[in-house]
Design a protein around this motif. Sequence first.
Motif, PDB file in Angstrom:
ATOM      1  N   VAL A  36      15.120   0.999  26.728  1.00 22.96           N
ATOM      2  CA  VAL A  36      15.945   2.205  26.749  1.00 22.96           C
ATOM      3  C   VAL A  36      16.636   2.334  28.105  1.00 22.96           C
ATOM      4  CG1 VAL A  36      15.938   4.720  26.564  1.00 22.96           C
ATOM      5  CG2 VAL A  36      14.470   3.349  25.060  1.00 22.96           C
ATOM      6  N   SER A  37      15.898   2.097  29.170  1.00 19.34           N
ATOM      7  CA  SER A  37      16.448   2.202  30.522  1.00 19.34           C
ATOM      8  C   SER A  37      17.136   0.913  30.929  1.00 19.34           C
ATOM      9  CB  SER A  37      15.334   2.535  31.517  1.00 19.34           C
ATOM     10  OG  SER A  37      14.345   1.507  31.508  1.00 19.34           O
ATOM     11  N   ASP A  38      17.974   0.992  31.960  1.00 21.30           N
ATOM     12  CA  ASP A  38      18.628  -0.200  32.486  1.00 21.30           C
ATOM     13  C   ASP A  38      17.605  -1.074  33.223  1.00 21.30           C
ATOM     14  OD1 ASP A  38      21.047   0.698  31.547  1.00 21.30           O
ATOM     15  OD2 ASP A  38      21.618   1.643  33.450  1.00 21.30           O
ATOM     16  N   PRO A  39      17.860  -2.391  33.291  1.00 19.83           N
ATOM     17  CA  PRO A  39      16.987  -3.245  34.101  1.00 19.83           C
ATOM     18  C   PRO A  39      16.979  -2.770  35.548  1.00 19.83           C
ATOM     19  CG  PRO A  39      18.455  -4.561  32.743  1.00 19.83           C
ATOM     20  CD  PRO A  39      18.920  -3.144  32.636  1.00 19.83           C
ATOM     21  N   ASN A  40      15.878  -3.047  36.257  1.00 20.27           N
ATOM     22  CA  ASN A  40      15.804  -2.581  37.650  1.00 20.27           C
ATOM     23  C   ASN A  40      16.861  -3.291  38.492  1.00 20.27           C
ATOM     24  OD1 ASN A  40      14.602  -5.091  38.918  1.00 20.27           O
ATOM     25  ND2 ASN A  40      13.038  -4.637  37.376  1.00 20.27           N
ATOM     26  N   GLY A  41      17.217  -2.651  39.580  1.00 22.44           N
ATOM     27  CA  GLY A  41      18.326  -3.146  40.386  1.00 22.44           C
ATOM     28  C   GLY A  41      17.947  -4.061  41.508  1.00 22.44           C
ATOM     29  N   SER A  42      16.786  -4.683  41.465  1.00 23.13           N
ATOM     30  CA  SER A  42      16.375  -5.590  42.531  1.00 23.13           C
ATOM     31  C   SER A  42      17.210  -6.864  42.493  1.00 23.13           C
ATOM     32  CB  SER A  42      14.895  -5.936  42.382  1.00 23.13           C
ATOM     33  OG  SER A  42      14.665  -6.617  41.164  1.00 23.13           O
ATOM     34  N   PRO A  43      17.274  -7.627  43.608  1.00 22.75           N
ATOM     35  CA  PRO A  43      18.077  -8.864  43.629  1.00 22.75           C
ATOM     36  C   PRO A  43      17.689  -9.846  42.536  1.00 22.75           C
ATOM     37  CG  PRO A  43      17.395  -8.246  45.846  1.00 22.75           C
ATOM     38  CD  PRO A  43      16.671  -7.328  44.907  1.00 22.75           C
ATOM     39  N   ALA A  44      16.417  -9.873  42.164  1.00 26.81           N
ATOM     40  CA  ALA A  44      15.960 -10.761  41.084  1.00 26.81           C
ATOM     41  C   ALA A  44      15.247  -9.912  40.039  1.00 26.81           C
ATOM     42  CB  ALA A  44      15.039 -11.839  41.622  1.00 26.81           C
ATOM     43  N   PRO A  45      16.013  -9.152  39.249  1.00 27.53           N
ATOM     44  CA  PRO A  45      15.387  -8.222  38.302  1.00 27.53           C
ATOM     45  C   PRO A  45      14.563  -8.942  37.252  1.00 27.53           C
ATOM     46  CG  PRO A  45      17.722  -8.471  37.837  1.00 27.53           C
ATOM     47  CD  PRO A  45      17.467  -9.176  39.126  1.00 27.53           C
ATOM     48  N   GLN A  46      13.452  -8.336  36.887  1.00 27.37           N
ATOM     49  CA  GLN A  46      12.615  -8.889  35.833  1.00 27.37           C
ATOM     50  C   GLN A  46      13.161  -8.455  34.481  1.00 27.37           C
ATOM     51  OE1 GLN A  46       9.945 -10.987  36.262  1.00 27.37           O
ATOM     52  NE2 GLN A  46      10.639 -11.020  38.393  1.00 27.37           N
ATOM     53  N   PRO A  47      13.351  -9.381  33.567  1.00 27.21           N
ATOM     54  CA  PRO A  47      13.865  -8.979  32.249  1.00 27.21           C
ATOM     55  C   PRO A  47      12.881  -8.086  31.526  1.00 27.21           C
ATOM     56  CG  PRO A  47      13.127 -11.271  32.236  1.00 27.21           C
ATOM     57  CD  PRO A  47      13.102 -10.818  33.645  1.00 27.21           C
ATOM     58  N   GLN A  48      13.396  -6.989  30.940  1.00 24.54           N
ATOM     59  CA  GLN A  48      12.553  -6.066  30.192  1.00 24.54           C
ATOM     60  C   GLN A  48      12.541  -6.493  28.728  1.00 24.54           C
ATOM     61  OE1 GLN A  48      14.708  -2.755  32.479  1.00 24.54           O
ATOM     62  NE2 GLN A  48      12.879  -1.741  31.751  1.00 24.54           N
ATOM     63  N   GLY A  49      12.048  -7.682  28.478  1.00 20.11           N
ATOM     64  CA  GLY A  49      12.055  -8.285  27.161  1.00 20.11           C
ATOM     65  C   GLY A  49      12.137  -9.792  27.327  1.00 20.11           C
ATOM     66  N   PRO A  50      12.405 -10.523  26.260  1.00 19.10           N
ATOM     67  CA  PRO A  50      12.437 -11.986  26.363  1.00 19.10           C
ATOM     68  C   PRO A  50      13.659 -12.526  27.093  1.00 19.10           C
ATOM     69  CG  PRO A  50      13.052 -11.297  24.164  1.00 19.10           C
ATOM     70  CD  PRO A  50      12.592 -10.062  24.880  1.00 19.10           C
ATOM     71  N   CYS A  51      14.718 -11.719  27.229  1.00 14.07           N
ATOM     72  CA  CYS A  51      15.964 -12.187  27.836  1.00 14.07           C
ATOM     73  C   CYS A  51      16.503 -11.128  28.795  1.00 14.07           C
ATOM     74  CB  CYS A  51      17.016 -12.469  26.769  1.00 14.07           C
ATOM     75  SG  CYS A  51      16.494 -13.660  25.498  1.00 14.07           S
ATOM     76  N   SER A  52      17.360 -11.551  29.700  1.00 13.02           N
ATOM     77  CA  SER A  52      17.995 -10.630  30.634  1.00 13.02           C
ATOM     78  C   SER A  52      19.176  -9.925  29.959  1.00 13.02           C
ATOM     79  CB  SER A  52      18.489 -11.394  31.866  1.00 13.02           C
ATOM     80  OG  SER A  52      17.424 -12.021  32.542  1.00 13.02           O
ATOM     81  N   PHE A  53      19.470  -8.709  30.437  1.00 10.44           N
ATOM     82  CA  PHE A  53      20.615  -7.954  29.917  1.00 10.44           C
ATOM     83  C   PHE A  53      21.060  -6.980  30.987  1.00 10.44           C
ATOM     84  CE2 PHE A  53      16.643  -6.032  28.595  1.00 10.44           C
ATOM     85  CZ  PHE A  53      16.787  -4.696  28.924  1.00 10.44           C
TER      86      PHE A  53
END
Length: 398
Positions: free
Chosen positions: A192-209
């Motif tokens: 529901v929320s956006d991925p975190n804004g760190s330089p190397a964000p961890q995908p919140q699921g199987p893939c990045s978005f």
Amino acid sequence: PQDEQHQHIQVEKKKHKHKHPYTSPSGLFIQERASKQLPGPGQHFSFGAVKEWEDILAMLDAKEDRKLLLVVRHGQAISNYLGDTLGPDEWYAVEGTCQYDDQKGTIYNIFDADLTGLGQDQAKSLNSILVGGGWYAKMTGDRPARVILSPLTRCLHTATLVLDGVKPNATNVEEFVRETLGMDTCDARRSVSDPNGSPAPQPQGPCSFDMGLASAYPQYKYRVYEPKDDADRSFGLLGDSDHLWTKTERERQKHQVKRAKKFLDILFDHAPEKVVVVVTHSGFTRSLLLAVQREPYRPMNAELVPVIVDKARRKDHTADAASNPKQLQLDEDAAEDAWLDAVLSGYEGIDLNEDDRPRRSSGSSSAIQQQRQVSSSSSSSHPCMLRRLVARLLTLWR
């Protein structure tokens, strides 16, 4: 043989009818004849009604615990396009990945697949029929309606286009009306929320978005529950991120029918509206129909399937629950399992869920080769593939 199979299905349904709380009156819609492979998939005249809609609406009002569900499958998604274009062999090899590169300059995002241009056109065409052609008003009789949406992008996008101009009483995004869970990344949802804004964000699921649901489709509200609260909740999602999809296991038909029943429990407990529009998927549509003792009709993209659902009056087990709650729960679980086994056993010769098939083991070339051999040897006898081929040939002929 088809007539004998159809009779067997009806006998099993009647035998176990008292064990299931949801049913659907017969003789209203042509889609009820799915076991005879008639009609073929596609939007039908009067949306499949074999009676006047005024009579169907009168029947709807004749019973308190009765609802009209207008079940809409999403428009063509990127995953549908790739499945048709690549064929089963190549598609099965990439359906668990995040993207597909066609080596011609185009990269397709498979994860939480969005609509194609054709899928958007299909959704707009359905809108022109429902709103522009007045069919939504005719099928609902202008009764207050609730809209229930799958949280996958292709359904949220479809709903935005199909229901343009429709003013529902309420709209809910609901976890349980998702497509078959697991393994295929097109059926995994974004958080529901956006991925975190760190330089190397961890995908919140199987893939990045890039964007979460709330940012991508802010017109909808997303009520989030803790995953452990799935037994006692209203409409919403089980966690901000996807807790239902797994990389190693694909949901089976029986589990999906149980999930459809849980959705109906929530619907009848929390939705007072008599008319409900459900924007969902092909696999869940078939399981929903099975859950109300309808035959598992397989809709095409952007096809609307109407179904009347009755909730049976259940025996009051208050005294039994007080004296022996564990035994009561065991009895109810056994009754449900017996009904599900009986219903599904009646369809052994019909492909209910195209994902009830041997799955390849990731990284195993021999497993991929074995899967290709299975797909190749069985494709000529696949009833759903034959139906699709006939439908396409008829379209070209017309």
